[in-house]
Design a protein around this motif. Structure first.
Motif, PDB file in Angstrom:
ATOM      1  N   GLU A  19       0.832  -1.211   0.000  1.00 14.72           N
ATOM      2  CA  GLU A  19       0.000   0.000   0.000  1.00 14.72           C
ATOM      3  C   GLU A  19       0.862   1.255   0.000  1.00 14.72           C
ATOM      4  O   GLU A  19       0.597   2.202  -0.731  1.00 14.72           O
ATOM      5  CB  GLU A  19      -0.923   0.020   1.224  1.00 14.72           C
ATOM      6  N   LYS A  20       1.899   1.252   0.821  1.00 13.22           N
ATOM      7  CA  LYS A  20       2.779   2.411   0.920  1.00 13.22           C
ATOM      8  C   LYS A  20       3.576   2.609  -0.373  1.00 13.22           C
ATOM      9  O   LYS A  20       3.745   3.730  -0.844  1.00 13.22           O
ATOM     10  CB  LYS A  20       3.704   2.250   2.128  1.00 13.22           C
ATOM     11  N   ILE A  22       2.747   1.592  -3.421  1.00 17.96           N
ATOM     12  CA  ILE A  22       1.813   1.980  -4.480  1.00 17.96           C
ATOM     13  C   ILE A  22       1.623   3.491  -4.476  1.00 17.96           C
ATOM     14  O   ILE A  22       1.685   4.145  -5.515  1.00 17.96           O
ATOM     15  CB  ILE A  22       0.454   1.268  -4.296  1.00 17.96           C
ATOM     16  N   ASN A  23       1.413   4.049  -3.283  1.00 19.23           N
ATOM     17  CA  ASN A  23       1.202   5.490  -3.160  1.00 19.23           C
ATOM     18  C   ASN A  23       2.447   6.279  -3.538  1.00 19.23           C
ATOM     19  O   ASN A  23       2.362   7.288  -4.235  1.00 19.23           O
ATOM     20  CB  ASN A  23       0.751   5.848  -1.741  1.00 19.23           C
ATOM     21  N   LYS A  24       3.605   5.822  -3.106  1.00 19.08           N
ATOM     22  CA  LYS A  24       4.850   6.557  -3.379  1.00 19.08           C
ATOM     23  C   LYS A  24       5.243   6.488  -4.855  1.00 19.08           C
ATOM     24  O   LYS A  24       5.655   7.492  -5.432  1.00 19.08           O
ATOM     25  CB  LYS A  24       5.985   6.021  -2.518  1.00 19.08           C
ATOM     26  N   TYR A  25       5.135   5.313  -5.465  1.00 22.27           N
ATOM     27  CA  TYR A  25       5.641   5.124  -6.827  1.00 22.27           C
ATOM     28  C   TYR A  25       4.536   5.072  -7.890  1.00 22.27           C
ATOM     29  O   TYR A  25       4.832   4.854  -9.056  1.00 22.27           O
ATOM     30  CB  TYR A  25       6.493   3.853  -6.896  1.00 22.27           C
ATOM     31  N   ASN A  26       3.292   5.257  -7.467  1.00 22.84           N
ATOM     32  CA  ASN A  26       2.143   5.252  -8.394  1.00 22.84           C
ATOM     33  C   ASN A  26       2.084   3.949  -9.204  1.00 22.84           C
ATOM     34  O   ASN A  26       1.981   3.971 -10.430  1.00 22.84           O
ATOM     35  CB  ASN A  26       2.200   6.476  -9.306  1.00 22.84           C
ATOM     36  N   HIS A  29      -1.283  -2.281  -7.979  1.00 20.37           N
ATOM     37  CA  HIS A  29      -1.099  -3.431  -7.089  1.00 20.37           C
ATOM     38  C   HIS A  29      -1.819  -4.639  -7.658  1.00 20.37           C
ATOM     39  O   HIS A  29      -3.010  -4.569  -7.937  1.00 20.37           O
ATOM     40  CB  HIS A  29      -1.654  -3.083  -5.711  1.00 20.37           C
ATOM     41  N   CYS A 183      12.246   1.493  -0.049  1.00 22.51           N
ATOM     42  CA  CYS A 183      12.377   2.619  -0.975  1.00 22.51           C
ATOM     43  C   CYS A 183      13.813   2.787  -1.448  1.00 22.51           C
ATOM     44  O   CYS A 183      14.062   3.072  -2.626  1.00 22.51           O
ATOM     45  CB  CYS A 183      11.883   3.914  -0.327  1.00 22.51           C
TER      46      CYS A 183
END
Length: 191
Positions: A19-20, A22-26, A29, A183
């Protein structure tokens, strides 16, 4: 395109970290577990088959899993990349994924394995079962899923290691600390 495989046994934190990421790297999933649960919930013909297989604690056959995965990828032609959660679980699946991605001029950027002890897994799953009530978290099913991971699924790691795509990250600790390590690994793929 950034394509990641997040690897680890049941309860390793793949869903939380996905989830984290997906949000950071667009990223899009793709969780085979989520796909299976959606088919089961919608009582599709495939869902009925998958339900019985999962209820017995077994892995869904490659042919079913791969077909569903390809369908999900094709639904997202504008994606910047994908994060594969719970797939591949066999070398045959890894080879099929590589072949499919090559057919669309893409590839796996990297594979990150979350290392977590069996004792920690058991504690996490027990807590998750209390909260979610997921049928696949029942004690006997969990034991079988963890055994499946350590007897079968873990053999996928050398496949990616030979390609120079495998990185192991300690999956025990604070969620944010683990995320920062993930990351750093992912950012090295883009360097």
């Amino acid at each position: 395109m950034l394509n990641l495989v997040l690897f680890g046994p049941p309860g390793a934190g793949k869903g939380t970290q996905s989830e984290k990421l997906i949000n950071k790297y667009n990223l899009v999933h793709i969780s085979t577990g989520d796909i299976f649960r959606a088919h089961i919930k919608n009582q599709t013909e495939l869902g009925k088959q998958v339900s019985q297989i999962i209820a017995e604690g077994n892995l869904v056959p490659d042919s079913i899993t791969i077909a569903m995965l390809e369908e999900e990828i094709q639904k997202n032609p504008q994606a910047k990349g994908f994060i594969f959660d719970g797939f591949p679980r066999t070398v045959a699946q890894a080879e099929a994924l590589d072949n499919f991605l090559a057919s669309i001029n893409s590839s796996i950027s990297g594979v990150i394995a979350l290392d977590v002890t069996e004792e920690e897994l058991t504690q996490r799953i027990a807590k998750r079962q209390e909260i979610s009530g997921r049928a696949d978290d029942a004690a006997d099913k969990l034991k079988k899923r963890i055994e499946e991971y350590f007897s079968k699924t873990i053999h996928v790691l050398p496949y990616y290691e030979k390609q120079g795509k495998l990185t192991k990250v300690n999956g025990i600790g604070e969620i944010e600390t683990i995320f920062a390590e993930l990351c750093a690994v992912i950012d090295s793929y883009k360097a």
